[in-house]
Design a protein around this motif. Structure first.
Motif, PDB file in Angstrom:
ATOM      1  N   TYR A   1      -0.402   5.423  10.593  1.00  0.00           N
ATOM      2  CA  TYR A   1      -1.626   5.854  11.266  1.00  0.00           C
ATOM      3  C   TYR A   1      -2.807   5.773  10.305  1.00  0.00           C
ATOM      4  O   TYR A   1      -3.896   5.338  10.675  1.00  0.00           O
ATOM      5  CB  TYR A   1      -1.459   7.275  11.803  1.00  0.00           C
ATOM      6  N   PHE A   2      -2.612   6.158   9.056  1.00  0.00           N
ATOM      7  CA  PHE A   2      -3.675   6.061   8.057  1.00  0.00           C
ATOM      8  C   PHE A   2      -4.088   4.604   7.851  1.00  0.00           C
ATOM      9  O   PHE A   2      -5.283   4.294   7.757  1.00  0.00           O
ATOM     10  CB  PHE A   2      -3.200   6.686   6.748  1.00  0.00           C
ATOM     11  N   ILE A   3      -3.120   3.707   7.787  1.00  0.00           N
ATOM     12  CA  ILE A   3      -3.434   2.279   7.637  1.00  0.00           C
ATOM     13  C   ILE A   3      -4.195   1.776   8.856  1.00  0.00           C
ATOM     14  O   ILE A   3      -5.170   1.002   8.719  1.00  0.00           O
ATOM     15  CB  ILE A   3      -2.145   1.476   7.398  1.00  0.00           C
ATOM     16  N   PHE A   4      -3.802   2.178  10.041  1.00  0.00           N
ATOM     17  CA  PHE A   4      -4.518   1.791  11.265  1.00  0.00           C
ATOM     18  C   PHE A   4      -5.968   2.269  11.219  1.00  0.00           C
ATOM     19  O   PHE A   4      -6.889   1.530  11.561  1.00  0.00           O
ATOM     20  CB  PHE A   4      -3.805   2.371  12.483  1.00  0.00           C
ATOM     21  N   ILE A   5      -6.191   3.494  10.800  1.00  0.00           N
ATOM     22  CA  ILE A   5      -7.551   4.035  10.709  1.00  0.00           C
ATOM     23  C   ILE A   5      -8.369   3.247   9.676  1.00  0.00           C
ATOM     24  O   ILE A   5      -9.536   2.932   9.917  1.00  0.00           O
ATOM     25  CB  ILE A   5      -7.520   5.534  10.339  1.00  0.00           C
TER      26      ILE A   5
ATOM     27  N   PHE B   1       5.199   8.224  10.263  1.00  0.00           N
ATOM     28  CA  PHE B   1       4.160   8.483  11.259  1.00  0.00           C
ATOM     29  C   PHE B   1       2.763   8.549  10.662  1.00  0.00           C
ATOM     30  O   PHE B   1       1.831   7.970  11.216  1.00  0.00           O
ATOM     31  CB  PHE B   1       4.458   9.777  12.022  1.00  0.00           C
ATOM     32  N   CYS B   2       2.604   9.209   9.549  1.00  0.00           N
ATOM     33  CA  CYS B   2       1.256   9.415   9.011  1.00  0.00           C
ATOM     34  C   CYS B   2       0.728   8.206   8.262  1.00  0.00           C
ATOM     35  O   CYS B   2      -0.443   7.859   8.406  1.00  0.00           O
ATOM     36  CB  CYS B   2       1.233  10.641   8.113  1.00  0.00           C
ATOM     37  N   ILE B   3       1.552   7.567   7.445  1.00  0.00           N
ATOM     38  CA  ILE B   3       1.073   6.422   6.665  1.00  0.00           C
ATOM     39  C   ILE B   3       0.689   5.256   7.566  1.00  0.00           C
ATOM     40  O   ILE B   3      -0.387   4.671   7.378  1.00  0.00           O
ATOM     41  CB  ILE B   3       2.098   6.036   5.582  1.00  0.00           C
TER      42      ILE B   3
END
Length: 61
Positions: free
Chosen positions: A53-57, A49-51
């Protein structure tokens, strides 16, 4: 009256047994297995979930 006294003694003994079982669980292997299960779940939650999302940001900037 006798039944009340007997039930109070039984209830107090049950509470002591329940506390003893909880301490055995915390001190034993069951608690370690529970913590490892929770740790694995949190790790996979971060990965899935976090990685992404971090790549999307990072790409949306």
């Amino acid at each position: 009256m006798i039944n009340e006294v007997t039930s109070k003694k039984i209830n107090s003994k049950l509470k002591k047994v329940e506390k003893h079982n909880m301490l055995d669980f915390i001190d034993g292997d069951g608690f370690d297995q529970l913590l490892s299960f929770i740790l694995k779940g949190l790790f996979y939650g971060v990965i899935f979930f976090c990685i992404p999302y971090f790549i999307f940001i990072m790409f949306s900037l």
